[in-house]
Design an enzyme around this catalytic site. Structure first.
Site, short mmCIF file in Angstrom:
data_model
loop_
_atom_site.label_atom_id
_atom_site.label_comp_id
_atom_site.label_asym_id
_atom_site.label_seq_id
_atom_site.Cartn_x
_atom_site.Cartn_y
_atom_site.Cartn_z
N GLY A 116 0.84 -1.20 0.00
CA GLY A 116 0.00 0.00 0.00
C GLY A 116 0.87 1.24 0.00
O GLY A 116 1.88 1.29 0.69
N ARG A 150 -0.26 -5.03 -4.34
CA ARG A 150 0.06 -6.26 -3.63
C ARG A 150 0.31 -7.38 -4.63
O ARG A 150 -0.33 -7.45 -5.68
CB ARG A 150 -1.11 -6.64 -2.70
CG ARG A 150 -1.52 -5.50 -1.78
CD ARG A 150 -2.40 -5.94 -0.64
NE ARG A 150 -2.94 -4.78 0.06
CZ ARG A 150 -2.23 -4.02 0.89
NH1 ARG A 150 -0.97 -4.31 1.15
NH2 ARG A 150 -2.78 -2.98 1.47
N GLY A 156 7.15 -3.04 3.01
CA GLY A 156 6.99 -3.47 4.40
C GLY A 156 7.50 -4.88 4.61
O GLY A 156 8.43 -5.33 3.92
N ASN A 157 6.89 -5.55 5.55
CA ASN A 157 7.36 -6.86 5.97
C ASN A 157 7.42 -7.87 4.82
O ASN A 157 8.44 -8.54 4.61
CB ASN A 157 6.42 -7.38 7.07
CG ASN A 157 7.21 -8.10 8.14
OD1 ASN A 157 7.95 -9.02 7.82
ND2 ASN A 157 7.07 -7.69 9.39
N GLY A 158 6.33 -7.95 4.06
CA GLY A 158 6.27 -8.90 2.95
C GLY A 158 7.33 -8.59 1.89
O GLY A 158 7.93 -9.48 1.29
N THR A 159 7.53 -7.29 1.69
CA THR A 159 8.51 -6.87 0.69
C THR A 159 9.93 -7.23 1.14
O THR A 159 10.76 -7.62 0.32
CB THR A 159 8.39 -5.34 0.46
OG1 THR A 159 7.03 -5.04 0.17
CG2 THR A 159 9.27 -4.89 -0.68
N ASP A 212 1.59 1.07 8.97
CA ASP A 212 1.29 0.24 10.14
C ASP A 212 2.39 0.30 11.20
O ASP A 212 2.13 0.03 12.36
CB ASP A 212 1.12 -1.22 9.71
CG ASP A 212 -0.04 -1.40 8.73
OD1 ASP A 212 -0.97 -0.58 8.78
OD2 ASP A 212 0.01 -2.35 7.95
#
Lengths: 393, 393
Positions: B14, B77, B105-108, B136
């Site tokens: 996002g 996403r 973020g985390n997933g990236t 977040d």
């Protein structure tokens, strides 16, 4: 000892981001000639005799709220009965208050008119002035209404931002339906187009209460935008109705029993896009922030709200009453935006909900015209810009 | 002729209000040493070979977006499969790109780690750097994450404003339940308390994903606030779960079939207040504006996002890779807020969703502590103030 005349002021209806500017400017100016009283929750407080003297120390507190959203005195909704008017006049009589100022919208101006009329019938001398206030901008005679410009600024910036966010996310989301306030008029929804400069930019479609919405046509409109641009940012006013004049959605604050509030049409339409077009669609209700965001306050709006408050006190000093203050747009010699303050009779505005005029709605009925944007631009401020247009790939 | 080394950069997940500042500062610095490529829609674009050279004219356009929310390159996403990684490395090989930077973020960061690992296994030299980004604020090691401060600023200001509006309207409305983003962590919901100075001020209750929510307890909490203060502004994080670990509400963008998005718990709780306490309650979902409001951008956030972008280019120049950049809080000699940039290994952050620590949550579990506010204050800016406390009657 000469006793000062007494004036009572109240703030009615939904608050705005600048309603306290009108209040505080009024008190400051009125204190020169009057003993000033505040009415809690406006009409309700008048009926319930919640009328309190605003002394020096109280004013020193009030002053700090000049650019604070929400109503310093307490606002709220209240339906006046004829008994309520009689009781109100009784309370004013006890306080020996012969001057009343109410800051409010259409319903409030009706209450002002009735209060003055019933006082006259009762042989009680009462001078009533109305200061306009509404984010909906649905009052007549005045060019626009304090509170609207800040709300319009919030809507214009939000739809620009939400549309830019969707442009980034269009591999994941296709349609966003953004719902604005406005009751039965499209002024706020229309403001969403202020910063749109090209077809590609949001909003791609605007649905206004001034035009009926047919769900089938809506789905066709959205499909067309998807086919040409690939994604769609749609704006809908909470007050949009179908061809039969029924609101698309009406929700209740307290189940079926509670007071009715508008809102939720965007959720209905998002479901339609889901089910009929099989596209992911998200509903965004802009909500209370529209009327109370301090970050979005328009300086023009704040100044005009204060100007009207001050003028109300000056009018009372000069013996004018039975009037709602108005802003009349009169560009200066250089053609720059300028408003002169004037006033009109209550009956000139009461009962007339000013809708967006035809010349501000484009021929499709789902967008606005350049004259509307030219009209709106000086109200929200030149500092609010659109984004450069660019689609990386 | 010496050929410049090539680096590709993408924006994942996002968008935030400041993600373009990281991008543009990176490109500007990287262009000194590298030929810079942009990857559309980050991971998806890597898999689909949508990698485009950012030449001078393109950079001149990009620069205009430095403080524009949304992702200039396109974000979104995308779940990476092992085949996706292989295809990505194939595309990079064809372009002869040996440097990749992803803002996410985390997933990236997980994708960064995997991309580097799989490239190494394939014998392809690949230097990967991650620039943190998430509203977040759930990434570890770093003191905080670019994008969070602006979103926190939006939340803090909105809850202050919405609470002030409700105070004015409490003759008509009793409870507002404001829902924030945050997925499984309470950082954004907690930010709603930044400008609260007294018990009377909003928010009166905050529900965080770090603590389970029992509906009965919630109704008791709300009743207590109503009994003492008369109205309640409640904040709930979208990620709050019940004791069984089930999300209070989960809605789908595209019916049951579409991608899942969080949101809607506030509507569930508003109905509970309606039905069980028989009080009017309104749900307010703060929505996309949290992550994309240009009006709410924190200057600190914008500057730090840019600093991290620039540093990523400097690290690559210096041969550092396999790292996510971090902000380490190190007050200056006068004790004033200052962050030093550092970096950590991907495996230090991947898979660890940083929740709000216990010392930032008050003993009731429904509010925050002063240390949290002290931590947050410099991030959102000193210019954002609470309102004076005053209740007219």
């Amino acid at each position: 000892m000469i006793t000062k005349r007494k004036v009572a002021i109240g703030q009615a209806g939904g608050p705005t981001a600048v309603i306290n500017a009108s209040l505080i400017a009024f008190i400051e100016e009125a204190m020169k000639d009057f003993e000033v009283y505040g009415i809690s929750n406006a009409l309700q407080g008048l009926v319930e005799n919640r009328i309190v003297h605003i002394d020096g120390p109280t004013f020193q507190i009030a002053e700090k709220f000049w650019n604070v959203p929400g109503a310093f005195l307490g606002s709220g909704r209240w339906s006046m009965t004829s008994e309520d008017f009689d009781r109100s006049i009784g309370h004013l009589r006890k306080h020996d208050i012969h001057y009343v100022v109410l800051i409010g919208g259409n319903g409030t101006m009706w209450a002002c008119m009735e209060l003055a009329r019933i006082a006259e019938e009762a042989g009680y001398e009462l001078h009533v002035i109305g200061i306009p206030k509404t984010v909906d901008n649905d009052l007549g005679v005045t060019d626009h209404t304090p509170g609207y410009a800040s709300a319009a600024r919030y809507v214009a910036a939000s739809v620009r931002d939400i549309g830019q966010d969707l442009l980034s996310m269009r591999n994941f989301e296709t349609v966003r339906i953004v719902e604005t306030m406005g009751r039965n008029v499209g002024w706020l929804a229309a403001a969403s187009a202020l910063l749109k400069e090209t077809n590609e930019q949001p909003p791609h479609l605007i649905y206004l209460p001034e035009r009926p919405l047919r769900t089938e046509q809506f789905l066709t409109d959205v499909s067309k935008v998807i086919n040409t641009i690939g994604y769609a940012t749609v704006v809908i006013s909470e007050g949009v109705c179908d061809e039969a004049g029924r609101l698309l959605s009406e929700t209740a604050l307290n189940g079926d029993a509670g007071p009715k509030v508008l809102g939720g049409s965007s959720q209905f339409l998002a479901r339609q896009v889901n089910e009929c077009l099989d596209l992911p669609a998200r509903s965004e209700i802009l909500g209370m922030n529209q009327r109370c965001s301090q970050l979005a306050i328009s300086i023009t709006d704040l100044n005009e709200a204060a100007m009207l408050g001050r003028e109300a006190a000056i009018l009372l000093r000069n013996g004018v009453c039975g009037s709602m203050l108005t802003l009349l747009r009169e560009p200066n010699a250089l053609g720059q935006y300028h408003c002169r303050i004037s006033h009109c009779r209550f009956d000139e505005v009461v009962g007339h909900e000013r809708r967006l005029p035809d010349e501000f709605i484009d021929s499709s009925g789902r967008g606005v015209t350049q004259p509307f944007k030219d009209w709106l631009r000086p109200l929200v401020g030149d500092d609010l810009q659109g984004y450069p247009q660019w689609r990386y790939s």
